[in-house]
Design an enzyme around this catalytic site. Sequence first.
Site, PDB file in Angstrom:
ATOM      1  CD  GLU A  77     174.113 154.588  17.424  1.00  0.00           C
ATOM      2  OE1 GLU A  77     174.884 153.547  16.902  1.00  0.00           O
ATOM      3  OE2 GLU A  77     174.853 155.567  17.646  1.00  0.00           O
ATOM      4  CG  ASN A 102     179.675 157.554  14.062  1.00  0.00           C
ATOM      5  OD1 ASN A 102     179.714 157.434  12.770  1.00  0.00           O
ATOM      6  ND2 ASN A 102     179.336 158.489  14.625  1.00  0.00           N
ATOM      7  CG  HIS A 115     173.963 159.560  17.282  1.00  0.00           C
ATOM      8  ND1 HIS A 115     174.580 158.657  16.945  1.00  0.00           N
ATOM      9  CD2 HIS A 115     174.730 160.614  17.139  1.00  0.00           C
ATOM     10  CE1 HIS A 115     175.397 159.102  15.960  1.00  0.00           C
ATOM     11  NE2 HIS A 115     175.304 160.080  16.101  1.00  0.00           N
ATOM     12  CB  SER A 141     178.872 161.995  16.432  1.00  0.00           C
ATOM     13  OG  SER A 141     177.871 162.348  15.494  1.00  0.00           O
TER      14      SER A 141
HETATM   15  N1  NAD Z   1     176.286 166.108  10.530  1.00  0.00           N
HETATM   16  C1  NAD Z   1     176.112 164.679  10.980  1.00  0.00           C
HETATM   17  O1  NAD Z   1     176.415 163.990  10.020  1.00  0.00           O
HETATM   18  C2  NAD Z   1     175.727 164.310  12.392  1.00  0.00           C
HETATM   19  C3  NAD Z   1     175.361 163.318  12.495  1.00  0.00           C
HETATM   20  C4  NAD Z   1     174.908 162.805  13.936  1.00  0.00           C
HETATM   21  C5  NAD Z   1     175.208 163.674  14.976  1.00  0.00           C
HETATM   22  N2  NAD Z   1     175.698 164.748  14.650  1.00  0.00           N
HETATM   23  C6  NAD Z   1     176.038 165.572  15.649  1.00  0.00           C
HETATM   24  O2  NAD Z   1     174.993 166.573  15.884  1.00  0.00           O
HETATM   25  C7  NAD Z   1     175.307 167.919  16.449  1.00  0.00           C
HETATM   26  C8  NAD Z   1     175.121 168.935  15.406  1.00  0.00           C
HETATM   27  O3  NAD Z   1     175.884 168.637  14.123  1.00  0.00           O
HETATM   28  P1  NAD Z   1     175.379 169.665  12.439  1.00  0.00           P
HETATM   29  O4  NAD Z   1     175.894 168.572  11.527  1.00  0.00           O
HETATM   30  O5  NAD Z   1     173.969 169.623  12.788  1.00  0.00           O
HETATM   31  O6  NAD Z   1     176.200 170.920  12.857  1.00  0.00           O
HETATM   32  P2  NAD Z   1     175.798 172.256  12.183  1.00  0.00           P
HETATM   33  O7  NAD Z   1     177.055 172.880  12.216  1.00  0.00           O
HETATM   34  O8  NAD Z   1     175.424 171.891  10.999  1.00  0.00           O
HETATM   35  O9  NAD Z   1     174.838 172.953  13.238  1.00  0.00           O
HETATM   36  C9  NAD Z   1     175.268 173.275  14.347  1.00  0.00           C
HETATM   37  C10 NAD Z   1     174.403 174.672  14.598  1.00  0.00           C
HETATM   38  O10 NAD Z   1     174.333 174.937  16.055  1.00  0.00           O
HETATM   39  C11 NAD Z   1     174.559 176.217  16.186  1.00  0.00           C
HETATM   40  N3  NAD Z   1     175.004 176.468  17.516  1.00  0.00           N
HETATM   41  C12 NAD Z   1     176.482 176.588  17.896  1.00  0.00           C
HETATM   42  N4  NAD Z   1     176.497 176.997  19.078  1.00  0.00           N
HETATM   43  C13 NAD Z   1     175.226 177.069  19.611  1.00  0.00           C
HETATM   44  C14 NAD Z   1     174.750 177.463  20.963  1.00  0.00           C
HETATM   45  N5  NAD Z   1     175.512 177.599  22.070  1.00  0.00           N
HETATM   46  N6  NAD Z   1     173.608 177.716  20.984  1.00  0.00           N
HETATM   47  C15 NAD Z   1     172.658 177.289  20.255  1.00  0.00           C
HETATM   48  N7  NAD Z   1     173.104 176.866  18.896  1.00  0.00           N
HETATM   49  C16 NAD Z   1     174.439 176.899  18.329  1.00  0.00           C
HETATM   50  C17 NAD Z   1     175.206 176.873  15.023  1.00  0.00           C
HETATM   51  O11 NAD Z   1     174.819 177.879  14.914  1.00  0.00           O
HETATM   52  C18 NAD Z   1     174.709 175.849  13.876  1.00  0.00           C
HETATM   53  O12 NAD Z   1     173.624 176.265  13.052  1.00  0.00           O
HETATM   54  C19 NAD Z   1     176.850 167.579  16.794  1.00  0.00           C
HETATM   55  O13 NAD Z   1     176.762 167.345  18.133  1.00  0.00           O
HETATM   56  C20 NAD Z   1     177.250 166.702  15.955  1.00  0.00           C
HETATM   57  O14 NAD Z   1     178.415 165.690  16.333  1.00  0.00           O
HETATM   58  C21 NAD Z   1     176.098 165.130  13.409  1.00  0.00           C
END
Ligand code: NAD
Length: 386
Positions: free
Chosen positions: A150, A188, A138, A117
Site C-alpha cells: 500500500e 487493516n 506499507h 501499520s
Molecule cells: N509484523 C507485521 O506483520 C507488520 C506488517 C506490516 C507493517 N508492520 C510495521 O512494520 C514496523 C516493524 O514491524 P516488525 O514486525 O518488523 O517489528 P520487529 O519488532 O520485528 O522489528 C523492529 C526492529 O526495529 C528495531 N528498532 C527499534 N527501535 C529502533 C530504532 N530507534 N532505530 C533502529 N531500529 C530500531 C528493533 O531492534 C527491531 O529489530 C512496524 O511499524 C509495524 O507496525 C508490521
Amino acid sequence: MSVVGVIGAGAMGRGIAQVAATAGWEVQLFDIDDKVTEEAMAFIQKMLNRSVEKGRITDQDYRAITSRIYTTNSYEAFAECDMVIEAIVENLEIKQQVFKAVEKVVTGECILATNTSSLSVASIGSACEDPTRVCGIHFFNPPVLMKLVEIIPAVQSSNEVVNQANDWIRSWGKLTVLAKDTPGFIVNRVARPFYGEALRIYEEGIANPETIDWVMTEKAGFRMGPFTLMDYIGHDVNYKVTSTVYEAFYYDQRYKPSFAQKSLVDAGYLGRKSGQGFYNYGENEQAKNINKNEALAKEILERIVVMLINEAADALFWNVASANDIELAMTKGVNYPKGLLAWANEIGIQNCVDRLDALYDLYREDRYRCSPMLRRMGVEKSSFRL
Ligand SMILES: NC(=O)c1ccc[n+]([C@@H]2O[C@H](COP(=O)([O-])OP(=O)(O)OC[C@H]3O[C@@H](n4cnc5c(N)ncnc54)[C@H](O)[C@@H]3O)[C@@H](O)[C@H]2O)c1
C-alpha cells in the site's frame, strides 16, 4: 545503482531488504541492535539458500544479491540513499526521532518512507523539515512472499515523491495500491469484520471457533478461518491492531474489540506462538467439534461476508481507495477468495442491504449500519463497476 536504506532489521525490515536487493538495489540495513542485523543477514542468506535449492535462483544470483546488502549501525551510511524505508517499533515518538535524525544525513532528493501499520503518516512526516518527501510504503508480512504494497500519501507528501515511490516499489516486482492516510489504510480497515464478526458470533454462543473456521474455509473459500488466522497472527498483535483502529475511528462501534480476545491476551494465550489460543497446539491438541448444519453455515457465512462487503463499500464511500485498488488489496494483500465488491455484485446489492438492515433491526447497534454507498446503489439498482 540505486540505494535504499532500511531502518529496523526485524520481521519486516529484513524482508524489505531482501526484496530490494533481489531487484538489484544496494541496501544499507540498520538496526539499533547489532545482534538483530547479524540475525537478519543470516535469515536472508537462509531464505536465498532455499531459493537456490528449489532452483528459483542460481548460485551466482545468491552471491550478487547478498553482496548488495550492507549492515550498519550508523545513519551516516544513508548519505547516498535514494530512499529510506523505516520499519522499527510501532511508536510515534521513536519514529519521529528517527525521521528527524535521518533527514539530517540524507540528500535533499531522498524519499523517506514509513512501513507503519497503524500510525498516521502525516504525524510521522511532521517531524521532518521537509515533510513533502515523506510517504507511507506499507508491506505485508512476509514482504518477500506478499505481492501487495500500500502506498500512502500523507497530506504533506508531494505528488512527485508518491509517484516515484510507487514506480520504484513496482520495479521491485510488487503490486501497489494507493490508500488514503486513514486508520488501517485499506487492508487493516476492510479486514476488521473477518475477525470482529467471527468473534461476535462466537461470543453470542451461535457457533464455536471450529465451526466458524470450517464455514469460512470450506463454504466461503478463505484460506484460513478467522480463529486459526488470529491464533497464527498472535492475539496480542491482532487485538492491538483492532484496538488502535477502534480508537483512531473515535470509537466507532463497527471496530469495537472483543472481550473474548482480550481474555486470551490477558491470560497469555497468544495463539500458535504460545502453544494455546482458541486452539491448543502441541500435545493437547483437541479433536474438532464442527456443527455442519446447513442453515447455521449459511447464517455465519452471510453475516461475516456482508459485514466485510459493508466495510469495503464504506472505504470506497470515504474515498480511501479506488474500487479496483480495494479489490486488489483484499485479494493480493490477504488472499481473499474474491474481491468484496465483486462478491457484493454477485449476491446482489439490495440483498446485502437487506441482510445488514435485518442485523441492525435485531441489535439496534450502530455496528450494523449499512454504508450509504450500498444503500444508494440498492435504490439505483446499480452494481460496482470493476
Ligand atoms: N509484523 C507485521 O506483520 C507488520 C506488517 C506490516 C507493517 N508492520 C510495521 O512494520 C514496523 C516493524 O514491524 P516488525 O514486525 O518488523 O517489528 P520487529 O519488532 O520485528 O522489528 C523492529 C526492529 O526495529 C528495531 N528498532 C527499534 N527501535 C529502533 C530504532 N530507534 N532505530 C533502529 N531500529 C530500531 C528493533 O531492534 C527491531 O529489530 C512496524 O511499524 C509495524 O507496525 C508490521
